[in-house]
Write an enzyme that holds these catalytic residues in place. Structure first.
Site, PDB file in Angstrom:
ATOM      1  N   LYS A  14       0.454  43.392   8.080  1.00 15.59           N
ATOM      2  CA  LYS A  14       1.358  44.339   7.412  1.00 15.59           C
ATOM      3  C   LYS A  14       0.731  44.875   6.120  1.00 15.59           C
ATOM      4  O   LYS A  14       0.753  46.071   5.870  1.00 15.59           O
ATOM      5  CB  LYS A  14       2.706  43.663   7.063  1.00 15.59           C
ATOM      6  N   ARG A  89      13.593  40.210   5.396  1.00 10.02           N
ATOM      7  CA  ARG A  89      13.178  39.047   6.175  1.00 10.02           C
ATOM      8  C   ARG A  89      14.369  38.289   6.729  1.00 10.02           C
ATOM      9  O   ARG A  89      14.179  37.288   7.429  1.00 10.02           O
ATOM     10  CB  ARG A  89      12.380  38.099   5.285  1.00 10.02           C
ATOM     11  N   ARG A 128      -8.039  33.471   5.612  1.00  9.95           N
ATOM     12  CA  ARG A 128      -7.827  34.484   4.567  1.00  9.95           C
ATOM     13  C   ARG A 128      -8.224  33.936   3.197  1.00  9.95           C
ATOM     14  O   ARG A 128      -7.918  32.809   2.852  1.00  9.95           O
ATOM     15  CB  ARG A 128      -6.349  34.881   4.578  1.00  9.95           C
ATOM     16  N   ARG A 161      -4.797  31.031  -0.657  1.00  5.30           N
ATOM     17  CA  ARG A 161      -3.407  30.920  -1.098  1.00  5.30           C
ATOM     18  C   ARG A 161      -2.848  29.558  -0.687  1.00  5.30           C
ATOM     19  O   ARG A 161      -3.118  29.092   0.421  1.00  5.30           O
ATOM     20  CB  ARG A 161      -2.566  32.032  -0.440  1.00  5.30           C
ATOM     21  N   ARG A 172       5.834  28.533   7.901  1.00  7.91           N
ATOM     22  CA  ARG A 172       6.151  29.961   7.677  1.00  7.91           C
ATOM     23  C   ARG A 172       6.414  30.662   9.010  1.00  7.91           C
ATOM     24  O   ARG A 172       7.288  31.520   9.109  1.00  7.91           O
ATOM     25  CB  ARG A 172       4.995  30.662   6.947  1.00  7.91           C
TER      26      ARG A 172
HETATM   27  P1  AMP Z   1       4.189  37.251   2.026  1.00  5.51           P
HETATM   28  O1  AMP Z   1       3.016  37.541   1.170  1.00  5.51           O
HETATM   29  O2  AMP Z   1       4.969  38.477   2.415  1.00  5.51           O
HETATM   30  O3  AMP Z   1       3.848  36.386   3.221  1.00  5.51           O
HETATM   31  O4  AMP Z   1       5.205  36.400   1.136  1.00  5.51           O
HETATM   32  C1  AMP Z   1       4.815  35.166   0.565  1.00  5.51           C
HETATM   33  C2  AMP Z   1       6.043  34.326   0.258  1.00  5.51           C
HETATM   34  O5  AMP Z   1       6.891  35.024  -0.671  1.00  5.51           O
HETATM   35  C3  AMP Z   1       6.955  34.025   1.447  1.00  5.51           C
HETATM   36  O6  AMP Z   1       6.508  32.922   2.207  1.00  5.51           O
HETATM   37  C4  AMP Z   1       8.280  33.738   0.739  1.00  5.51           C
HETATM   38  O7  AMP Z   1       8.265  32.472   0.113  1.00  5.51           O
HETATM   39  C5  AMP Z   1       8.264  34.786  -0.366  1.00  5.51           C
HETATM   40  N1  AMP Z   1       8.857  36.067   0.096  1.00  5.51           N
HETATM   41  C6  AMP Z   1       8.235  37.267   0.211  1.00  5.51           C
HETATM   42  N2  AMP Z   1       9.076  38.208   0.667  1.00  5.51           N
HETATM   43  C7  AMP Z   1      10.265  37.585   0.856  1.00  5.51           C
HETATM   44  C8  AMP Z   1      11.535  38.010   1.342  1.00  5.51           C
HETATM   45  N3  AMP Z   1      11.753  39.277   1.724  1.00  5.51           N
HETATM   46  N4  AMP Z   1      12.532  37.089   1.398  1.00  5.51           N
HETATM   47  C9  AMP Z   1      12.336  35.815   1.002  1.00  5.51           C
HETATM   48  N5  AMP Z   1      11.163  35.337   0.561  1.00  5.51           N
HETATM   49  C10 AMP Z   1      10.128  36.218   0.486  1.00  5.51           C
END
Ligand code: AMP
Length: 215
Positions: A14, A89, A128, A161, A172
């Site tokens: 994404k 989400r 990554r 990360r 996740r």
């Molecule tokens: P991402 O980089 O999009 O994978 O987001 C990393 C982490 O941020 C996720 O595993 C969640 O802990 C938090 N996070 C990001 N976007 C959301 C969302 N829309 N709702 C809840 N937690 C989020």
């Protein structure tokens, strides 16, 4: 005006695709993950609260992320459109987004659902590596830096990360299946969903996304 949502599991691409779409349409990417990571780094009250959820691979509470997106969508650079990456989400987030947008007299134009199989997601996420300084993202096999472990752009040492470690990734992905995957049917039922295969080259996937948007 193009108001887009990129939907799909962690590691599906994404963020990579959003960055190309920014160039193409001149509209901003709104990544709740990036905004939260910046807050964690700056140790803002929101960042301090979010860190535990993020490191554990859990979702940050809906109210926090909805607040972030509401504030961001009200900014001037979103007038021409936006690319939401990693939001919504949950169904509650999708409902809230609909309300925020209708308050602004706007709506979602397309939801691009990206998919690849689980083995590939694991490979992409465990490999990554990111630059803590400039945010560039690499992959040890698919997009290696010129010098192993060092950022091509700013020569800073790359890091993995915390939530890209294998045990956290599996969590996740389970959270995705349980809480986010229902959004596929949610957006399908309102006719907004466009499904795109996330396997293949970055450019190939981008071409498919563009034709899905234009179809
Ligand atoms: P991402 O980089 O999009 O994978 O987001 C990393 C982490 O941020 C996720 O595993 C969640 O802990 C938090 N996070 C990001 N976007 C959301 C969302 N829309 N709702 C809840 N937690 C989020």
């Amino acid at each position: 005006m193009t108001n887009l949502i990129l939907l799909g599991p962690p590691g599906v691409g994404k963020g990579t695709q959003a960055k190309l779409l920014i160039e193409k349409f001149g509209i901003p990417q709104i990544s709740t993950g990036d905004i939260l990571r910046a807050a964690v780094k700056e140790q803002t009250p929101m960042g301090v609260k979010a860190k535990g959820y993020m490191d554990a691979g859990a979702l940050v509470p809906d109210a926090v992320v909805i607040g972030i997106v509401e504030e961001r969508l009200a900014q001037a650079d979103c007038q021409k459109g936006f690319i939401l990456d990693g939001f919504p989400r949950t169904v509650a987030q999708a409902d809230a987004l609909g309300q925020v947008l209708s308050g602004l007299d706007r709506c979602v134009d397309h939801v691009i659902s990206l998919a690849v199989d689980k083995a590939e997601l694991l490979k992409r996420l465990t490999g990554r590596r990111a630059c803590p300084k400039c945010g560039a993202v690499f992959h040890i096999d698919y997009a290696p830096p010129k010098v192993a472990g060092i950022c091509d752009s700013c020569q800073t040492e790359l890091f993995q990360r915390e939530d890209d470690k294998e045990a956290t990734i599996l969590h996740r992905l389970a959270v995705y299946e349980e809480q986010t995957a229902p959004l596929i049917a949610y957006y399908e039922s309102c006719g907004l969903l466009r499904s795109v295969n996330g396997l293949g080259t970055v450019d190939g996937v981008q071409t498919e996304i563009l034709s899905a948007i234009q179809a």
